[in-house]
Write a protein that holds these residues in place. Structure first.
Motif, PDB file in Angstrom:
ATOM      1  N   ALA A  31       0.816  -1.219   0.000  1.00 38.39           N
ATOM      2  CA  ALA A  31       0.000   0.000   0.000  1.00 38.39           C
ATOM      3  C   ALA A  31       0.851   1.270   0.000  1.00 38.39           C
ATOM      4  O   ALA A  31       0.425   2.306  -0.469  1.00 38.39           O
ATOM      5  CB  ALA A  31      -0.937  -0.003   1.200  1.00 38.39           C
ATOM      6  N   SER A  32       2.065   1.182   0.509  1.00 41.28           N
ATOM      7  CA  SER A  32       2.906   2.376   0.607  1.00 41.28           C
ATOM      8  C   SER A  32       3.645   2.701  -0.694  1.00 41.28           C
ATOM      9  O   SER A  32       4.274   3.742  -0.803  1.00 41.28           O
ATOM     10  CB  SER A  32       3.906   2.215   1.753  1.00 41.28           C
ATOM     11  OG  SER A  32       4.774   1.138   1.471  1.00 41.28           O
TER      12      SER A  32
ATOM     13  N   VAL B  39       4.373   4.004  -4.355  1.00 40.33           N
ATOM     14  CA  VAL B  39       3.833   5.055  -5.198  1.00 40.33           C
ATOM     15  C   VAL B  39       3.669   4.493  -6.605  1.00 40.33           C
ATOM     16  O   VAL B  39       4.616   3.934  -7.159  1.00 40.33           O
ATOM     17  CB  VAL B  39       4.773   6.283  -5.205  1.00 40.33           C
ATOM     18  CG1 VAL B  39       4.270   7.349  -6.150  1.00 40.33           C
ATOM     19  CG2 VAL B  39       4.942   6.828  -3.797  1.00 40.33           C
ATOM     20  N   PRO B  40       2.479   4.646  -7.194  1.00 33.95           N
ATOM     21  CA  PRO B  40       2.282   4.135  -8.552  1.00 33.95           C
ATOM     22  C   PRO B  40       3.193   4.840  -9.552  1.00 33.95           C
ATOM     23  O   PRO B  40       3.501   6.021  -9.405  1.00 33.95           O
ATOM     24  CB  PRO B  40       0.818   4.469  -8.854  1.00 33.95           C
ATOM     25  CG  PRO B  40       0.200   4.860  -7.566  1.00 33.95           C
ATOM     26  CD  PRO B  40       1.293   5.275  -6.653  1.00 33.95           C
TER      27      PRO B  40
ATOM     28  N   ALA C  19      -3.225   7.971 -10.911  1.00 33.78           N
ATOM     29  CA  ALA C  19      -3.084   6.563 -11.296  1.00 33.78           C
ATOM     30  C   ALA C  19      -4.455   5.890 -11.388  1.00 33.78           C
ATOM     31  O   ALA C  19      -4.709   5.096 -12.312  1.00 33.78           O
ATOM     32  CB  ALA C  19      -2.190   5.821 -10.299  1.00 33.78           C
ATOM     33  N   ALA C  20      -5.347   6.202 -10.461  1.00 37.84           N
ATOM     34  CA  ALA C  20      -6.706   5.642 -10.506  1.00 37.84           C
ATOM     35  C   ALA C  20      -7.438   6.112 -11.763  1.00 37.84           C
ATOM     36  O   ALA C  20      -8.131   5.322 -12.423  1.00 37.84           O
ATOM     37  CB  ALA C  20      -7.477   6.030  -9.253  1.00 37.84           C
TER      38      ALA C  20
ATOM     39  N   GLN D 256      -1.667   9.123  -6.605  1.00 34.62           N
ATOM     40  CA  GLN D 256      -2.619   8.021  -6.444  1.00 34.62           C
ATOM     41  C   GLN D 256      -3.915   8.297  -7.204  1.00 34.62           C
ATOM     42  O   GLN D 256      -4.454   7.403  -7.873  1.00 34.62           O
ATOM     43  CB  GLN D 256      -2.909   7.764  -4.956  1.00 34.62           C
ATOM     44  CG  GLN D 256      -1.795   7.069  -4.230  1.00 34.62           C
ATOM     45  CD  GLN D 256      -0.660   8.014  -3.843  1.00 34.62           C
ATOM     46  OE1 GLN D 256      -0.783   9.227  -3.918  1.00 34.62           O
ATOM     47  NE2 GLN D 256       0.457   7.439  -3.424  1.00 34.62           N
ATOM     48  N   GLN D 257      -4.436   9.507  -7.087  1.00 33.30           N
ATOM     49  CA  GLN D 257      -5.671   9.852  -7.797  1.00 33.30           C
ATOM     50  C   GLN D 257      -5.445   9.774  -9.312  1.00 33.30           C
ATOM     51  O   GLN D 257      -6.268   9.241 -10.049  1.00 33.30           O
ATOM     52  CB  GLN D 257      -6.143  11.249  -7.426  1.00 33.30           C
ATOM     53  CG  GLN D 257      -7.380  11.661  -8.194  1.00 33.30           C
ATOM     54  CD  GLN D 257      -7.725  13.123  -8.020  1.00 33.30           C
ATOM     55  OE1 GLN D 257      -6.975  13.897  -7.463  1.00 33.30           O
ATOM     56  NE2 GLN D 257      -8.868  13.503  -8.516  1.00 33.30           N
TER      57      GLN D 257
ATOM     58  N   ASN E 107      -1.413  14.814  -7.196  1.00 36.94           N
ATOM     59  CA  ASN E 107      -1.850  13.632  -6.477  1.00 36.94           C
ATOM     60  C   ASN E 107      -1.613  12.392  -7.349  1.00 36.94           C
ATOM     61  O   ASN E 107      -2.393  12.103  -8.258  1.00 36.94           O
ATOM     62  CB  ASN E 107      -3.327  13.760  -6.102  1.00 36.94           C
ATOM     63  CG  ASN E 107      -3.817  12.629  -5.240  1.00 36.94           C
ATOM     64  OD1 ASN E 107      -3.433  11.483  -5.407  1.00 36.94           O
ATOM     65  ND2 ASN E 107      -4.706  12.950  -4.318  1.00 36.94           N
TER      66      ASN E 107
END
Length: 177
Positions: free
Chosen positions: A4-5, A7-8, A61-62, A58-59, A56
């Protein structure tokens, strides 16, 4: 499985730029990021995501995953941190404008974004952005989340979608309004 940690890793194009405000925040310097989705096609109008505070990963990457699946359109991100004022005296310090830009409710900063920063980013990167307000989203956390809502409220002719991560409406000046 990925921890989880981690970074994509993003495959699109990410660039840094600066802009000095002329009308709404005269003299304020803004260091912003532009990210072009790997699915973005130059010349084809893309969706726009404006992120507050910082880029951001993570956002983004989503959204890349959703665009790859066809569940979201190709997009461009403009990460718009609050501005800074340069010192006016020798040995002075740069002054951040986070409170002035993010924590005040009203149309001034949304107008700055729509009328100054986004056109400047569009020009410098030769971007094609959809003119449909339903294809424009704001996002942010804490006061950036409050500000994402403010942009949609005051400029719903331009922004129709917002993603708020832990907005601090009651903790910040005017947020309880």
């Amino acid at each position: 499985p990925k921890a989880a940690s981690q970074v994509p890793q993003l495959e699109g194009k990410r660039t840094q730029h600066s802009y000095t405000s002329k009308k709404y925040n005269p003299g304020a310097a803004f260091e912003y990021t532009v990210y072009l989705s790997k699915y973005y096609t130059p010349g084809t109008p893309a969706a726009l995501i404006v992120q507050f505070d910082s880029f951001n990963v993570q956002q983004t990457a989503a959204m890349e995953k959703l665009a790859g699946e066809g569940s979201a359109p190709p997009f461009v991100v403009i990460a718009a941190p609050s501005g800074k004022l340069e010192p006016t005296i020798p040995e002075g310090k740069r002054r951040g404008l986070r409170v002035e830009n993010y924590d005040h409710i009203g149309p001034q900063f949304p107008n700055f974004l729509v009328e100054e920063l986004i056109p400047a980013a569009t020009k410098v990167e030769n971007l094609s952005i959809s003119t449909n307000a339903d294809m424009h989203m704001t996002s942010g956390g804490s006061s950036g989340g409050q500000w994402a809502f403010n942009a949609c409220w005051h400029r719903n002719d331009y922004f129709r979608r917002a993603y708020l991560a832990s907005p601090s409406f009651f903790a910040l000046a005017g947020g309880d309004e």
